[in-house]
Design a protein around this motif. Structure first.
Motif, mmCIF file in Angstrom:
data_model
loop_
_atom_site.group_PDB
_atom_site.id
_atom_site.type_symbol
_atom_site.label_atom_id
_atom_site.label_comp_id
_atom_site.label_asym_id
_atom_site.label_seq_id
_atom_site.Cartn_x
_atom_site.Cartn_y
_atom_site.Cartn_z
ATOM 1 N N ALA A 221 -2.552 2.115 -0.423
ATOM 2 C CA ALA A 221 -3.334 1.267 -1.332
ATOM 3 C C ALA A 221 -4.557 0.693 -0.620
ATOM 4 C CB ALA A 221 -2.454 0.144 -1.878
ATOM 5 N N ARG A 222 -4.377 0.252 0.611
ATOM 6 C CA ARG A 222 -5.521 -0.291 1.362
ATOM 7 C C ARG A 222 -6.566 0.797 1.610
ATOM 8 N NH1 ARG A 222 -1.145 -2.506 4.654
ATOM 9 N NH2 ARG A 222 -0.627 -4.578 3.847
ATOM 10 N N ASN A 223 -6.114 1.996 1.964
ATOM 11 C CA ASN A 223 -7.059 3.103 2.182
ATOM 12 C C ASN A 223 -7.873 3.397 0.929
ATOM 13 O OD1 ASN A 223 -6.194 3.431 4.808
ATOM 14 N ND2 ASN A 223 -4.851 5.165 4.358
ATOM 15 N N LYS A 224 -7.203 3.365 -0.217
ATOM 16 C CA LYS A 224 -7.897 3.650 -1.478
ATOM 17 C C LYS A 224 -8.948 2.574 -1.757
ATOM 18 C CE LYS A 224 -6.742 5.509 -6.049
ATOM 19 N NZ LYS A 224 -6.989 6.912 -5.690
ATOM 20 N N GLY A 225 -8.613 1.325 -1.432
ATOM 21 C CA GLY A 225 -9.570 0.239 -1.610
ATOM 22 C C GLY A 225 -10.762 0.360 -0.678
ATOM 23 N N VAL A 226 -10.497 0.698 0.588
ATOM 24 C CA VAL A 226 -11.576 0.848 1.576
ATOM 25 C C VAL A 226 -12.535 1.961 1.155
ATOM 26 C CG1 VAL A 226 -12.079 1.598 3.936
ATOM 27 C CG2 VAL A 226 -10.307 -0.100 3.535
ATOM 28 N N ALA A 227 -11.997 3.024 0.585
ATOM 29 C CA ALA A 227 -12.823 4.184 0.214
ATOM 30 C C ALA A 227 -13.912 3.822 -0.792
ATOM 31 C CB ALA A 227 -11.937 5.293 -0.344
ATOM 32 N N ILE A 228 -13.669 2.817 -1.639
ATOM 33 C CA ILE A 228 -14.676 2.456 -2.648
ATOM 34 C C ILE A 228 -15.356 1.121 -2.336
ATOM 35 C CG2 ILE A 228 -13.439 3.720 -4.445
ATOM 36 C CD1 ILE A 228 -12.619 0.934 -5.580
ATOM 37 N N ALA A 229 -14.958 0.481 -1.231
ATOM 38 C CA ALA A 229 -15.501 -0.843 -0.896
ATOM 39 C C ALA A 229 -16.972 -0.748 -0.515
ATOM 40 C CB ALA A 229 -14.699 -1.462 0.244
ATOM 41 N N ARG A 230 -17.760 -1.749 -0.937
ATOM 42 C CA ARG A 230 -19.197 -1.782 -0.655
ATOM 43 C C ARG A 230 -19.578 -2.899 0.312
ATOM 44 N NH1 ARG A 230 -21.123 -2.521 -6.666
ATOM 45 N NH2 ARG A 230 -19.230 -3.793 -6.619
ATOM 46 N N GLY A 231 -18.630 -3.729 0.698
ATOM 47 C CA GLY A 231 -18.932 -4.884 1.537
ATOM 48 C C GLY A 231 -19.176 -4.525 2.988
ATOM 49 N N GLU A 232 -19.942 -5.375 3.675
ATOM 50 C CA GLU A 232 -20.192 -5.192 5.105
ATOM 51 C C GLU A 232 -18.962 -5.557 5.929
ATOM 52 O OE1 GLU A 232 -23.747 -7.440 6.063
ATOM 53 O OE2 GLU A 232 -24.616 -6.884 4.132
ATOM 54 N N VAL A 233 -18.144 -6.452 5.378
ATOM 55 C CA VAL A 233 -16.893 -6.862 6.014
ATOM 56 C C VAL A 233 -15.753 -6.519 5.066
ATOM 57 C CG1 VAL A 233 -15.528 -8.839 6.819
ATOM 58 C CG2 VAL A 233 -17.983 -8.729 7.316
ATOM 59 N N ILE A 234 -14.685 -5.954 5.611
ATOM 60 C CA ILE A 234 -13.492 -5.656 4.823
ATOM 61 C C ILE A 234 -12.439 -6.717 5.137
ATOM 62 C CG2 ILE A 234 -11.638 -4.011 4.365
ATOM 63 C CD1 ILE A 234 -14.388 -3.020 3.445
ATOM 64 N N ILE A 235 -11.914 -7.354 4.091
ATOM 65 C CA ILE A 235 -10.850 -8.347 4.249
ATOM 66 C C ILE A 235 -9.619 -7.831 3.511
ATOM 67 C CG2 ILE A 235 -10.130 -10.733 3.878
ATOM 68 C CD1 ILE A 235 -13.103 -11.494 3.687
ATOM 69 N N PHE A 236 -8.533 -7.631 4.248
ATOM 70 C CA PHE A 236 -7.266 -7.265 3.617
ATOM 71 C C PHE A 236 -6.475 -8.548 3.355
ATOM 72 C CE2 PHE A 236 -7.989 -3.283 6.156
ATOM 73 C CZ PHE A 236 -8.211 -2.457 5.064
ATOM 74 N N LEU A 237 -5.982 -8.672 2.135
ATOM 75 C CA LEU A 237 -5.237 -9.865 1.743
ATOM 76 C C LEU A 237 -4.055 -9.435 0.888
ATOM 77 C CD1 LEU A 237 -5.481 -13.051 1.839
ATOM 78 C CD2 LEU A 237 -6.520 -12.870 -0.433
ATOM 79 N N ASP A 238 -2.875 -9.952 1.201
ATOM 80 C CA ASP A 238 -1.712 -9.627 0.377
ATOM 81 C C ASP A 238 -1.755 -10.404 -0.933
ATOM 82 O OD1 ASP A 238 -0.786 -7.798 2.145
ATOM 83 O OD2 ASP A 238 0.990 -8.924 2.767
ATOM 84 N N SER A 239 -1.081 -9.879 -1.939
ATOM 85 C CA SER A 239 -1.154 -10.458 -3.286
ATOM 86 C C SER A 239 -0.398 -11.774 -3.416
ATOM 87 C CB SER A 239 -0.599 -9.461 -4.310
ATOM 88 O OG SER A 239 0.763 -9.174 -4.031
#
Length: 570
Positions: free
Chosen positions: A283-301
């Motif tokens: 799920a995180r990989n799928k999010g990173v693939a479309i992310a446009r931000g300069e910084v990636i923040i992973f956060l649990d739900s």
């Protein structure tokens, strides 16, 4: 457009500044060259008024230093007589003003990469202030290799001695000193190539110049926790940064509850669904693939965050180049679905580092603390180091990811400014969950054969519900403390200095020949600056750091754990 570059000798300032200028198609101006030229004038009893800067080949070369029409560039490089006095020349206000008048006269309104001491102070409108550094041995060896390559110096050892003294004097002097300030972007070049560093800065400049920048992407993997997700998104709505500057991406791992409907009630949140139930790593990989931000923040739900959460992470990454930020976590009691005003008990990682060091790079295995419930990193790192999707069920996919990041030479920062409040759910370990964790551990050990990876197996006794070994005791065995000879304590409670970090830097330089380790105690509001630029201090003397309160609470434990001769300096 002005970009300034400062840094220690041997960190690669000139090569970096020149390559960056070439890539941007603008001038590269070296303040160091000009100071050397002024020193050359003093040695040869010539007037510095006849100095000038010129270029050949449309700037695609190092700047040429001219004296009265004569090219003196080669004469001022690798010159022992100049090396002996150039630091004292740069320390005098008169010569600093002469150097900058030469630069400004030559530059006019053109764009340039300007490299040298205190350039950021003289060009306050620079779009980016960069400071380069590298470990001491690496810088020394680079300087030696360059001297041997050029074969210009007869006595290399004497030249290197004065080169080292110049570096130290540049950090101590009151005029034009080498200082780290909070508007600087720190790059450690020890294990990264010139090409990597230039590309990273080029990408950063491109982002700075964009009118519509997305500064951060918050990626939330979700599976059947819609009630928690709703509260998580509710707190993310309250951030003290414009909503157009960040994006939230929820990746649904085929939930069977109303996750999709909950996300739909939050306009602007991007919802995507995973292809089958594939786990949080996928799920995180799928999010990173479309992310446009300069910084990636992973956060649990199931994490609630304060209003400065996103801005805090952006601030960290605006100041350092290859840093992975781990946020602290507090477990909320049952029936509490909000951030309370009263203090919540610290988790095990916070307790651990309050006794080891707030700078977790001091630990032998900081990757072992990499929990992805709250973590951020630059986009280029997230996109190049994805999660291994072969881990199934609970556990180890984040540790394995952190292990690879660590071997990719990242810096680690554990932040108790970025606190996540973990909503209650049953976290007790049972046999089924533990057996799944064991399978994931076996997969981790198959992927990584190093001794440090093998040692992680000792945590099995902590997770085993039939043993429940003490985490702190196991960690002491997993991460034995190094032995040091002379240790000094610097308890800096007076913070009335304009540049607190520079004050600490000068303290380190004064005692660097006397000690092997510094125990640094600082007011809590200065801690984050120390952590962001910790490698710069560590390249002077290895150190561990605590806040004043942590030191008062854990002083006896810390001193007992080091078991060395302690020379206390208050």
């Amino acid at each position: 457009m002005i970009i300034t570059v400062d840094g220690t000798s041997g960190a690669g300032k000139s090569a970096f500044a020149n390559e960056l200028a070439n890539s941007l198609g603008i001038k590269h101006i070296s303040l160091g060259f000009i100071f050397r030229a002024i020193a050359w004038c003093l040695i040869n009893d010539n007037s510095e008024n006849k100095l000038s800067v010129s270029y050949t080949n449309n700037y695609n070369s190092y700047p040429t230093i001219m004296f009265d029409g004569k090219n003196i560039t080669r004469e001022i490089q690798g010159n022992l007589a100049i090396e002996k006095i150039v630091s004292s020349v740069g320390a005098q206000k008169r010569y600093e003003e002469i150097a900058y008048s030469i630069i400004k006269k030559h530059l006019g309104s053109e764009s340039a990469v300007i490299e040298g001491r205190n350039t950021h102070g003289f060009f306050p409108n620079a779009i980016l202030n960069i400071i380069l550094d590298a470990k001491r041995d690496e810088r020394f060896n680079r300087n030696r290799r360059e001297l041997e390559r050029t074969n210009k110096i007869k006595d290399i050892e004497e030249f290197l001695y004065y080169n080292k003294k110049r570096d130290e004097n540049d950090q101590k002097r009151s005029v034009g000193s080498l200082q780290v300030t909070e508007d600087m972007f720190y790059i450690d070049t020890t294990n990264t190539s010139l090409e990597e560093n230039v590309k990273m800065v080029m990408d950063k400049i491109e982002c700075i110049e964009k009118r519509e920048r997305i500064l951060a992407s918050v990626i939330i993997p979700a599976y059947n926790r819609s009630n928690h997700l709703k509260e998580c998104l509710h707190y993310l709505e309250k951030q003290n940064i414009s909503s157009v500057k960040y994006e939230i991406i929820v990746v649904d791992d085929q939930s069977t509850d109303d996750t999709r409907e909950v996300v739909a009630t939050f306009p602007g949140v991007r919802y995507i669904q995973n292809n089958g139930k594939r786990g949080p790593g996928s799920a995180r990989n799928k999010g990173v693939a479309i992310a446009r931000g300069e910084v990636i923040i992973f956060l649990d739900s199931d994490i609630l965050v304060q209003e400065d959460f996103i801005l805090t992470h952006i601030d960290y990454h605006n100041k350092s180049s290859r840093t992975v930020v781990l946020g602290a976590r507090r477990h909320l009691p049952e029936h509490i679905d909000y951030i309370p005003k009263n203090k919540i008990k610290m988790e095990s990682r916070e307790v651990l580092i309050s006794k080891y060091s707030q700078d977790i790079n001091y630990l032998m295995h900081p990757w072992s603390l990499c929990y992805t419930c709250i973590v951020s990193l630059p986009s280029f790192l997230a996109k190049s180091t994805t999660f291994n999707e072969d881990f199934k069920g609970w556990g180890m996919e984040d540790i394995e990811w952190g292990y690879r990041l660590h071997n990719n030479n990242v810096r680690w920062l554990f932040s108790n400014r970025s606190i996540g409040y973990h909503l209650y759910h049953d976290r007790n370990m049972n046999d089924k969950k533990f057996n799944q964790w064991k399978l994931n551990l076996e997969h981790f050990l198959q992927l990584h054969r190093g001794e440090d990876a093998k040692k992680f197996e000792m945590f099995s006794s902590v997770f085993d519900p039939n043993i429940k070994a003490n985490y702190m005791e196991i960690y002491e065995e997993f991460n034995p403390r190094e032995e040091y000879g002379e240790v000094k304590i610097l308890n800096i409670q007076n913070d009335a200095n304009d540049n607190f970090f520079n004050y600490i830097q000068k303290k380190f330089l004064l005692i660097k020949e006397e000690v092997e380790l510094v125990i640094l105690v600082v007011p809590s509001h200065h801690l984050n600056t120390i952590l962001i630029y910790s490698q710069f201090l560590n390249n002077i003397i290895p150190f561990i750091v605590f806040t004043v309160n942590q030191w008062e609470e854990n002083k006896e434990t810390i001193l007992e754990s080091i078991k060395n001769k302690i020379n206390i300096q208050w």
